[in-house]
Design an enzyme around this catalytic site. Structure first.
Site, mmCIF file in Angstrom:
data_model
loop_
_atom_site.group_PDB
_atom_site.id
_atom_site.type_symbol
_atom_site.label_atom_id
_atom_site.label_comp_id
_atom_site.label_asym_id
_atom_site.label_seq_id
_atom_site.Cartn_x
_atom_site.Cartn_y
_atom_site.Cartn_z
ATOM 1 N N ASN A 35 38.713 52.892 35.013
ATOM 2 C CA ASN A 35 38.271 51.590 35.508
ATOM 3 C C ASN A 35 37.956 51.716 37.013
ATOM 4 O O ASN A 35 38.818 52.136 37.791
ATOM 5 C CB ASN A 35 39.408 50.576 35.261
ATOM 6 C CG ASN A 35 39.056 49.186 35.727
ATOM 7 O OD1 ASN A 35 38.528 49.007 36.821
ATOM 8 N ND2 ASN A 35 39.365 48.188 34.928
ATOM 9 N N HIS B 170 38.589 48.850 41.349
ATOM 10 C CA HIS B 170 39.258 48.872 42.650
ATOM 11 C C HIS B 170 38.496 49.661 43.702
ATOM 12 O O HIS B 170 38.746 49.510 44.893
ATOM 13 C CB HIS B 170 40.704 49.324 42.513
ATOM 14 C CG HIS B 170 41.500 48.306 41.756
ATOM 15 N ND1 HIS B 170 41.718 47.049 42.272
ATOM 16 C CD2 HIS B 170 42.035 48.322 40.528
ATOM 17 C CE1 HIS B 170 42.393 46.345 41.371
ATOM 18 N NE2 HIS B 170 42.595 47.092 40.318
ATOM 19 N N HIS C 277 34.952 45.411 35.239
ATOM 20 C CA HIS C 277 35.196 44.015 34.860
ATOM 21 C C HIS C 277 34.286 43.123 35.695
ATOM 22 O O HIS C 277 34.460 43.011 36.909
ATOM 23 C CB HIS C 277 36.674 43.705 35.140
ATOM 24 C CG HIS C 277 37.119 42.334 34.704
ATOM 25 N ND1 HIS C 277 38.435 41.947 34.731
ATOM 26 C CD2 HIS C 277 36.436 41.263 34.232
ATOM 27 C CE1 HIS C 277 38.540 40.693 34.308
ATOM 28 N NE2 HIS C 277 37.333 40.247 34.006
ATOM 29 N N ARG D 108 33.826 39.845 36.729
ATOM 30 C CA ARG D 108 34.558 38.576 36.726
ATOM 31 C C ARG D 108 33.604 37.445 37.055
ATOM 32 O O ARG D 108 32.601 37.638 37.743
ATOM 33 C CB ARG D 108 35.699 38.612 37.749
ATOM 34 C CG ARG D 108 36.763 39.638 37.432
ATOM 35 C CD ARG D 108 37.900 39.537 38.419
ATOM 36 N NE ARG D 108 38.756 38.416 38.128
ATOM 37 C CZ ARG D 108 39.962 38.502 37.554
ATOM 38 N NH1 ARG D 108 40.465 39.668 37.247
ATOM 39 N NH2 ARG D 108 40.660 37.428 37.309
ATOM 40 N N ARG E 24 34.508 39.050 42.202
ATOM 41 C CA ARG E 24 35.310 39.445 43.369
ATOM 42 C C ARG E 24 35.248 40.941 43.665
ATOM 43 O O ARG E 24 35.549 41.375 44.751
ATOM 44 C CB ARG E 24 36.757 38.999 43.206
ATOM 45 C CG ARG E 24 37.500 39.767 42.139
ATOM 46 C CD ARG E 24 38.969 39.447 42.177
ATOM 47 N NE ARG E 24 39.239 38.098 41.721
ATOM 48 C CZ ARG E 24 40.420 37.712 41.243
ATOM 49 N NH1 ARG E 24 41.416 38.569 41.195
ATOM 50 N NH2 ARG E 24 40.612 36.493 40.820
ATOM 51 N N GLU F 286 34.607 44.837 30.772
ATOM 52 C CA GLU F 286 35.629 43.805 30.561
ATOM 53 C C GLU F 286 35.049 42.474 30.987
ATOM 54 O O GLU F 286 34.356 42.394 32.008
ATOM 55 C CB GLU F 286 36.857 44.077 31.430
ATOM 56 C CG GLU F 286 37.712 45.198 30.949
ATOM 57 C CD GLU F 286 38.893 45.411 31.880
ATOM 58 O OE1 GLU F 286 39.207 44.514 32.691
ATOM 59 O OE2 GLU F 286 39.479 46.483 31.807
ATOM 60 N N THR G 12 45.134 40.074 39.205
ATOM 61 C CA THR G 12 44.557 40.955 38.195
ATOM 62 C C THR G 12 44.823 40.293 36.849
ATOM 63 O O THR G 12 45.496 39.261 36.786
ATOM 64 C CB THR G 12 45.201 42.363 38.279
ATOM 65 O OG1 THR G 12 44.660 43.191 37.250
ATOM 66 C CG2 THR G 12 46.716 42.309 38.115
ATOM 67 N N THR G 13 44.275 40.862 35.772
ATOM 68 C CA THR G 13 44.489 40.261 34.453
ATOM 69 C C THR G 13 45.990 40.222 34.166
ATOM 70 O O THR G 13 46.658 41.245 34.214
ATOM 71 C CB THR G 13 43.768 41.108 33.375
ATOM 72 O OG1 THR G 13 42.468 41.419 33.857
ATOM 73 C CG2 THR G 13 43.669 40.359 32.070
ATOM 74 N N GLU H 197 42.967 46.431 22.528
ATOM 75 C CA GLU H 197 43.589 47.119 23.666
ATOM 76 C C GLU H 197 44.933 46.455 23.895
ATOM 77 O O GLU H 197 45.010 45.264 24.206
ATOM 78 C CB GLU H 197 42.722 47.022 24.927
ATOM 79 C CG GLU H 197 43.401 47.745 26.096
ATOM 80 C CD GLU H 197 42.612 47.677 27.402
ATOM 81 O OE1 GLU H 197 41.380 47.507 27.384
ATOM 82 O OE2 GLU H 197 43.276 47.799 28.455
ATOM 83 N N HIS I 275 46.765 48.808 31.452
ATOM 84 C CA HIS I 275 47.211 47.881 32.496
ATOM 85 C C HIS I 275 48.512 48.376 33.109
ATOM 86 O O HIS I 275 49.528 48.451 32.433
ATOM 87 C CB HIS I 275 47.382 46.438 32.031
ATOM 88 C CG HIS I 275 47.077 45.483 33.154
ATOM 89 N ND1 HIS I 275 47.960 45.236 34.168
ATOM 90 C CD2 HIS I 275 45.959 44.801 33.459
ATOM 91 C CE1 HIS I 275 47.399 44.418 35.031
ATOM 92 N NE2 HIS I 275 46.183 44.148 34.637
ATOM 93 N N GLY I 276 48.412 48.731 34.379
ATOM 94 C CA GLY I 276 49.601 49.131 35.121
ATOM 95 C C GLY I 276 50.090 50.537 34.821
ATOM 96 O O GLY I 276 51.165 50.930 35.285
ATOM 97 N N GLY J 2 42.976 52.300 35.966
ATOM 98 C CA GLY J 2 42.177 52.125 37.172
ATOM 99 C C GLY J 2 42.978 52.248 38.448
ATOM 100 O O GLY J 2 42.842 53.192 39.208
ATOM 101 N N HIS J 3 43.870 51.277 38.679
ATOM 102 C CA HIS J 3 44.512 51.158 39.990
ATOM 103 C C HIS J 3 45.239 52.421 40.416
ATOM 104 O O HIS J 3 45.086 52.882 41.561
ATOM 105 C CB HIS J 3 45.473 49.957 39.980
ATOM 106 C CG HIS J 3 46.069 49.694 41.318
ATOM 107 N ND1 HIS J 3 47.270 50.220 41.717
ATOM 108 C CD2 HIS J 3 45.594 48.994 42.379
ATOM 109 C CE1 HIS J 3 47.532 49.844 42.945
ATOM 110 N NE2 HIS J 3 46.532 49.101 43.383
HETATM 111 N N1 PXP Z 1 42.773 46.989 30.815
HETATM 112 C C1 PXP Z 1 42.424 45.744 31.168
HETATM 113 C C2 PXP Z 1 42.021 44.789 30.110
HETATM 114 C C3 PXP Z 1 42.405 45.358 32.521
HETATM 115 O O1 PXP Z 1 42.051 44.103 32.860
HETATM 116 C C4 PXP Z 1 42.749 46.304 33.506
HETATM 117 C C5 PXP Z 1 42.713 45.924 34.950
HETATM 118 O O2 PXP Z 1 41.411 45.633 35.345
HETATM 119 C C6 PXP Z 1 43.099 47.604 33.076
HETATM 120 C C7 PXP Z 1 43.134 47.900 31.735
HETATM 121 C C8 PXP Z 1 43.447 48.663 34.048
HETATM 122 O O3 PXP Z 1 44.625 48.335 34.711
HETATM 123 P P1 PXP Z 1 45.070 49.155 35.994
HETATM 124 O O4 PXP Z 1 44.034 48.934 37.049
HETATM 125 O O5 PXP Z 1 46.408 48.571 36.318
HETATM 126 O O6 PXP Z 1 45.141 50.606 35.569
#
Ligand code: PXP
Length: 239
Positions: free
Chosen positions: A7, A10, A43, A45, A49, A70, A100-101, A151, A191-192, A213-214
């Site tokens: 992703n 960021h 994503h 949005r 942003r 996304e 974030t989501t 997911e 996510h995370g 991503g992050h």
């Molecule tokens: N999956 C979804 C649906 C998300 O919204 C995000 C964050 O944009 C991620 C995965 C990736 O999360 P992270 O940036 O914490 O790795």
């Protein structure tokens, strides 16, 4: 062997901090693919942003693996997706005030809404993924709406404050993956996730793809920092 989809939101967040053109998430996506990533995620949005339409359109032209967009299931963004045609759309909930989501979709609360968006997207040959909490009821509802992929939201696991909580959250994920697989849904997760907490997923072979991503952007800042400083030193020392 699981796949990694990177992703690049960021990278765009850093760009937006100065409102200029650097760093470019499109270039980052190319580098991610050169490093072997199996897919690129961004994503778009409603408030734009970080990723904007220019990024999305260029990513569509340049991504050689698979582009996963996304998005919220709202008319304006569905229209853009139908035009740009990413390989996959991941439907996510979206709140303006969130950083974030924050959670998965409440598919059970709005099945007709999500089914309609899914039908429109699938009509354009776009695969549709639903971002859901590790909750068998939401997974079943996603299946009924026509989802190809679910997911599983790993954010609660990633945010766990203790080993016990992490183990409990991971247990929910394991059960959710089983219930999705029984419904013949493809399963991804994200996510995370970071370089430490992802290791627990090693034996969860039914998860085909991880969306991260992050932590990758955070690692890139650190592992790239020394080289970047040296480059600038080389310049100023030669003044
Ligand atoms: N999956 C979804 C649906 C998300 O919204 C995000 C964050 O944009 C991620 C995965 C990736 O999360 P992270 O940036 O914490 O790795």
């Amino acid at each position: 062997m699981a796949r990694l989809a990177v992703n690049v939101d960021h990278v765009a967040t850093v760009r937006q901090a100065r409102g200029g053109s650097e760093p470019d998430p499109v270039l980052a996506a190319g580098l991610a693919e050169l490093a072997g990533a199996d897919g690129i995620i961004c994503h778009l949005r409603e408030d734009r942003r970080h990723i904007n339409e220019r990024d999305l359109r260029l990513l569509r032209q340049t991504v050689k693996t698979r582009l996963n967009m996304e998005m919220a299931a709202v008319d304006e963004i569905v229209g853009i997706a139908l035009e740009v045609k990413p390989d996959i759309v991941t439907l996510v909930p979206e709140k303006r005030e969130e950083l974030t989501t924050e959670g998965g979709l409440d598919v059970k609360a709005q099945p007709y809404h999500y089914r309609e968006a899914t039908e429109r997207l699938k009509g354009a040959r776009i695969q549709v993924s639903f971002f859901v909490d590790p909750d068998p009821g939401q997974i079943e509802a996603a299946r009924q709406c026509g989802a190809d992929i679910v997911e599983i939201h790993t954010g609660h696991y990633s945010d766990a404050r203790s080993e016990l909580e992490a183990a409990e959250e991971f247990g929910r994920i394991v059960k959710a993956v089983e219930s999705a697989a029984k419904l013949d849904l493809k399963v991804s997760a994200g996510h995370g996730l970071n370089y430490v907490n992802v290791k627990r997923f090693r034996d969860l072979h039914k998860i085909e793809e991880y969306s991260i991503g992050h932590s990758i952007v955070a690692m890139a800042v650190l592992v790239g920092f020394e080289a970047a400083v040296r480059k600038m030193i080389d310049l100023v020392r030669h003044f």
